[in-house]
Design a protein around this motif. Sequence first.
Motif, PDB file in Angstrom:
ATOM      1  N   THR A 202     116.578  71.147  47.222  1.00  0.00           N
ATOM      2  CA  THR A 202     115.754  72.330  47.505  1.00  0.00           C
ATOM      3  C   THR A 202     114.588  72.400  46.536  1.00  0.00           C
ATOM      4  O   THR A 202     114.769  72.170  45.337  1.00  0.00           O
ATOM      5  N   LEU A 203     113.414  72.689  47.069  1.00  0.00           N
ATOM      6  CA  LEU A 203     112.232  72.926  46.228  1.00  0.00           C
ATOM      7  C   LEU A 203     111.659  74.300  46.530  1.00  0.00           C
ATOM      8  O   LEU A 203     111.566  74.700  47.694  1.00  0.00           O
ATOM      9  N   GLY A 204     111.279  74.995  45.475  1.00  0.00           N
ATOM     10  CA  GLY A 204     110.539  76.244  45.627  1.00  0.00           C
ATOM     11  C   GLY A 204     109.259  76.132  44.821  1.00  0.00           C
ATOM     12  O   GLY A 204     109.275  75.548  43.726  1.00  0.00           O
TER      13      GLY A 204
ATOM     14  N   ALA B 252     101.669  62.884  54.384  1.00  0.00           N
ATOM     15  CA  ALA B 252     102.309  61.776  53.671  1.00  0.00           C
ATOM     16  C   ALA B 252     103.523  61.241  54.444  1.00  0.00           C
ATOM     17  O   ALA B 252     104.237  60.383  53.951  1.00  0.00           O
ATOM     18  N   HIS B 253     103.734  61.767  55.640  1.00  0.00           N
ATOM     19  CA  HIS B 253     104.832  61.353  56.526  1.00  0.00           C
ATOM     20  C   HIS B 253     106.204  61.591  55.917  1.00  0.00           C
ATOM     21  O   HIS B 253     107.164  60.897  56.248  1.00  0.00           O
ATOM     22  N   GLN B 254     106.271  62.580  55.044  1.00  0.00           N
ATOM     23  CA  GLN B 254     107.575  63.029  54.568  1.00  0.00           C
ATOM     24  C   GLN B 254     108.121  64.006  55.595  1.00  0.00           C
ATOM     25  O   GLN B 254     107.368  64.765  56.188  1.00  0.00           O
ATOM     26  N   ARG B 255     109.428  63.934  55.848  1.00  0.00           N
ATOM     27  CA  ARG B 255     110.006  64.813  56.862  1.00  0.00           C
ATOM     28  C   ARG B 255     111.095  65.696  56.263  1.00  0.00           C
ATOM     29  O   ARG B 255     112.284  65.417  56.396  1.00  0.00           O
ATOM     30  N   PRO B 256     110.681  66.794  55.625  1.00  0.00           N
ATOM     31  CA  PRO B 256     111.710  67.705  55.123  1.00  0.00           C
ATOM     32  C   PRO B 256     112.455  68.351  56.289  1.00  0.00           C
ATOM     33  O   PRO B 256     111.927  68.426  57.406  1.00  0.00           O
ATOM     34  N   ALA B 257     113.668  68.806  56.021  1.00  0.00           N
ATOM     35  CA  ALA B 257     114.425  69.525  57.051  1.00  0.00           C
ATOM     36  C   ALA B 257     113.815  70.908  57.270  1.00  0.00           C
ATOM     37  O   ALA B 257     113.726  71.393  58.393  1.00  0.00           O
ATOM     38  N   ILE B 258     113.411  71.517  56.177  1.00  0.00           N
ATOM     39  CA  ILE B 258     112.867  72.885  56.207  1.00  0.00           C
ATOM     40  C   ILE B 258     111.594  72.921  55.376  1.00  0.00           C
ATOM     41  O   ILE B 258     111.549  72.342  54.288  1.00  0.00           O
ATOM     42  N   MET B 259     110.557  73.581  55.882  1.00  0.00           N
ATOM     43  CA  MET B 259     109.340  73.807  55.080  1.00  0.00           C
ATOM     44  C   MET B 259     108.790  75.173  55.475  1.00  0.00           C
ATOM     45  O   MET B 259     108.225  75.333  56.558  1.00  0.00           O
TER      46      MET B 259
ATOM     47  N   ILE C  35     111.119  74.365  50.461  1.00  0.00           N
ATOM     48  CA  ILE C  35     111.334  73.093  51.169  1.00  0.00           C
ATOM     49  C   ILE C  35     112.753  72.608  50.905  1.00  0.00           C
ATOM     50  O   ILE C  35     113.249  72.722  49.782  1.00  0.00           O
ATOM     51  N   GLN C  36     113.414  72.122  51.959  1.00  0.00           N
ATOM     52  CA  GLN C  36     114.695  71.439  51.746  1.00  0.00           C
ATOM     53  C   GLN C  36     114.646  70.059  52.394  1.00  0.00           C
ATOM     54  O   GLN C  36     114.094  69.894  53.487  1.00  0.00           O
ATOM     55  N   THR C  37     115.249  69.095  51.703  1.00  0.00           N
ATOM     56  CA  THR C  37     115.353  67.742  52.252  1.00  0.00           C
ATOM     57  C   THR C  37     116.831  67.424  52.446  1.00  0.00           C
ATOM     58  O   THR C  37     117.682  67.983  51.750  1.00  0.00           O
TER      59      THR C  37
ATOM     60  N   ALA D 278     106.182  76.581  58.053  1.00  0.00           N
ATOM     61  CA  ALA D 278     104.975  75.784  57.812  1.00  0.00           C
ATOM     62  C   ALA D 278     105.119  74.376  58.381  1.00  0.00           C
ATOM     63  O   ALA D 278     104.130  73.735  58.706  1.00  0.00           O
ATOM     64  N   GLY D 279     106.330  73.918  58.525  1.00  0.00           N
ATOM     65  CA  GLY D 279     106.550  72.581  59.071  1.00  0.00           C
ATOM     66  C   GLY D 279     106.117  72.446  60.512  1.00  0.00           C
ATOM     67  O   GLY D 279     105.810  71.350  60.980  1.00  0.00           O
TER      68      GLY D 279
END
Lengths: 461, 461
Positions: free
Chosen positions: A233-235, A254-261, A287-289, A377-378
């Motif tokens: 998890t990122l805040g 950047a083609h990163q695919r977090p689960a949640i944004m 954000i969660q990955t 936002a995702g």
Amino acid sequence: MQLSHDTPASSSDGFVSELAALLPAGVVSVEEADLEAARADKCGHRAQGRPICVVHAGSVEDVQATLRFANERRIPVVPRGAGSGLAGGANTGTGEISLSLARMTRILEVNAADQLAVVEPGILNADLNAQLLEHGMWWAPDPASKAISSVGGNIATNAGGLLCTKYGVTREAVLALDVVLANGELIKVGHRTVKGVTGLDLAALMIGSEGTLGVIVGATVKLRPLVPGTVWTLGAFFPDERSAASACAAVTAAHQRPAIMELVSRVAVRMLARYTGDPMEGAFVLIQTDDNDAADVAEKIEAILLEHGGKVSRTDDPARADHLVQVRRQVHFAYESFGNVLVEDVAVPRSRLADMFDACNAIAEKYDVVIPISAHAGDGNLHPTFVFDGAEPSEAVWAAADEMFTTAIELGGTLTGEHGIGILKSRWLGQELGGTQLELQRQIKAVFDPNGILNPGKVFG
Amino acid sequence: MQLSHDTPASSSDGFVSELAALLPAGVVSVEEADLEAARADKCGHRAQGRPICVVHAGSVEDVQATLRFANERRIPVVPRGAGSGLAGGANTGTGEISLSLARMTRILEVNAADQLAVVEPGILNADLNAQLLEHGMWWAPDPASKAISSVGGNIATNAGGLLCTKYGVTREAVLALDVVLANGELIKVGHRTVKGVTGLDLAALMIGSEGTLGVIVGATVKLRPLVPGTVWTLGAFFPDERSAASACAAVTAAHQRPAIMELVSRVAVRMLARYTGDPMEGAFVLIQTDDNDAADVAEKIEAILLEHGGKVSRTDDPARADHLVQVRRQVHFAYESFGNVLVEDVAVPRSRLADMFDACNAIAEKYDVVIPISAHAGDGNLHPTFVFDGAEPSEAVWAAADEMFTTAIELGGTLTGEHGIGILKSRWLGQELGGTQLELQRQIKAVFDPNGILNPGKVFG
């Protein structure tokens, strides 16, 4: 006695006893609490008057009998799941029958080999997922309401939620539906198979149709294996929504695919700070990955957020993660501590997210209304929320909403990303669809429901 | 001169010059080669007679003008992409106009921030993907025909392919469509956003509708970032289809998600061995894994295949991988070296894959016909292929096909996983849909096309 088709719906006492005689004991209710509850969902608006009765269907046959009865007599029927909708789609008023599917909660099959489940519509999303755990699978639709919203309701509104960019909306998670038509006939649409193109895709047509075409009495849903690994998890707090949105866009680029944004606006954070007493400031990104590469992806995302000026926390510790998640989850409670709320649901292409935030902030200033915003936002779906005094939204609120919808459409977006049109947004539907498409949609509605008894006045006005 | 609506379509010379006058030079063709080509797709069946003309539309306006003209005069119009269909959906015969979109091949927009592209319908799937490479993205629909099939055709048939279990069918890769209606009006359905629930999902309804509802003149497609990592390939021979299918089921049950999982029957392998001269025997399974964990997943899958009695090769060497992939890719050429072919397209729930192989083998024996099979084992879609002498399939072939379709439906499956109904399967459509649903579908068709000019006789018979 066969009543004349022209009998006005106000002769409701007779209807109720006739209908009750066709159904098992306890299915038809005229209890005051039931009738009152059926007037509203969670949108903050309620129907004029009370329904004739509430039918607590316990079986497909109950639904069929109710619709046959109502169709013959031209009585409007409003299907209802858990009543957690946010557009008034299930609100039921004078002269209408509320047809509740909330008692139909069985899981009829979980098939690991085919990665599907067959369920009744009334089961809550979270209850289904709790029972799927032991099979090592889950159903991906993830509305914020999942603890209190039903699978049938999720399907009827094509519910979205937080995980959509990575795991899709409800339409991508439904294989087939059992549907009772307005005349009481039962049909099966869609396929039990992964693929299938036999004629028109009526399953997709039913998804998101908000009870206007038929009543969903069973769903064959597509399951996924549980996602392995540890969630990170990122805040991050940013100076304003534009910088936060830029950071989110950079993650996508950047083609990163977090689960949640998720993105929470400064006004929303300020209200939360006052509500909780925790000092917080700025626009917040959560954000969660997930999956086996969660840690690696989280590190890469952290670097992007830092580059864009974020003050970042990153953790895989559940307690610390929960603290960050609560910033997003608690905002709605914070709003409610300041007044009544009307949650909007516009969506724009992701590249226009910052523009839509700016537009909402300008609209708040212009109409002198309070509009905190949380956004997925995702995927570009914003929930600008009007917080107001008094029981009903003011004229200023509606004028501001009108401008907000127009702006979203101008930016290439839509009135509603995941809540549906219901009763609250039907007056703007034609603006988005155009006259020709709206007329096509109305004619399709008439094919399914020639007498117009299914959720009349909703969606198509 | 306004022709009477009752003018018979046989007055075709007048129509052609009238229509040609409405369109840019070179758009309307009555060249023999064009007319002949328009009679057939790749299904091995051709229309009776030749079309009135072929319209090589170069713009949306050409399509609109053609449909306005045809609708006023009640002339049937058959939309056509690259002509690679396998159900005769684009076959055009006497009294009909073939409306080709093959010249409309532009990419109008590639938007990295929104992960979408806006394209004209005639662009080939492989050409689009080649041009997306420089943007680091791809469009996931992956029909075996992708080198020769158009994006519009993929959408009109909801094309599947090899990657569907992991990356979805075409429906999951389309955001919005520009559609010209039968009367020439242009509408935009769907959303440019990831989410959107404004009324009925007419974009989903158009996908797989095989040119019966409108003509797709533009598509906003959903892109994915290119998948990183090195692809790993596994090939394995098994004693029979049942053991091979069990191994594939075990891969799914272990929650491994290969990008591709294909199964080729013993008869098909035997035909390939004779065609190539390479000694090969057994039922063949081809699996590919991708993404950063490709190597790890490939190892896990190898263990499963070995446990189930497979003779397994595993490689990330492109040349060795290609050798394995060719077993799958070459079978169709092998079939064609033995006679004419009719490719079927049944799909069953994955748990019934072995049963469907057994049923096809029994049907081949019962009707004394040759039916090699390749299957997308990852999603339960089989292509049993009739290989026969003579120009047209025999009565025995049709009787065998009939029994095959009935069996697929009995096993919870469908007539067609990804090729569509077209002209070849319309007589079985009602058997799968049931009378009530078929009638609903026909009425929806009539809403879009009240004069019945769009691809008449196809799908709905």
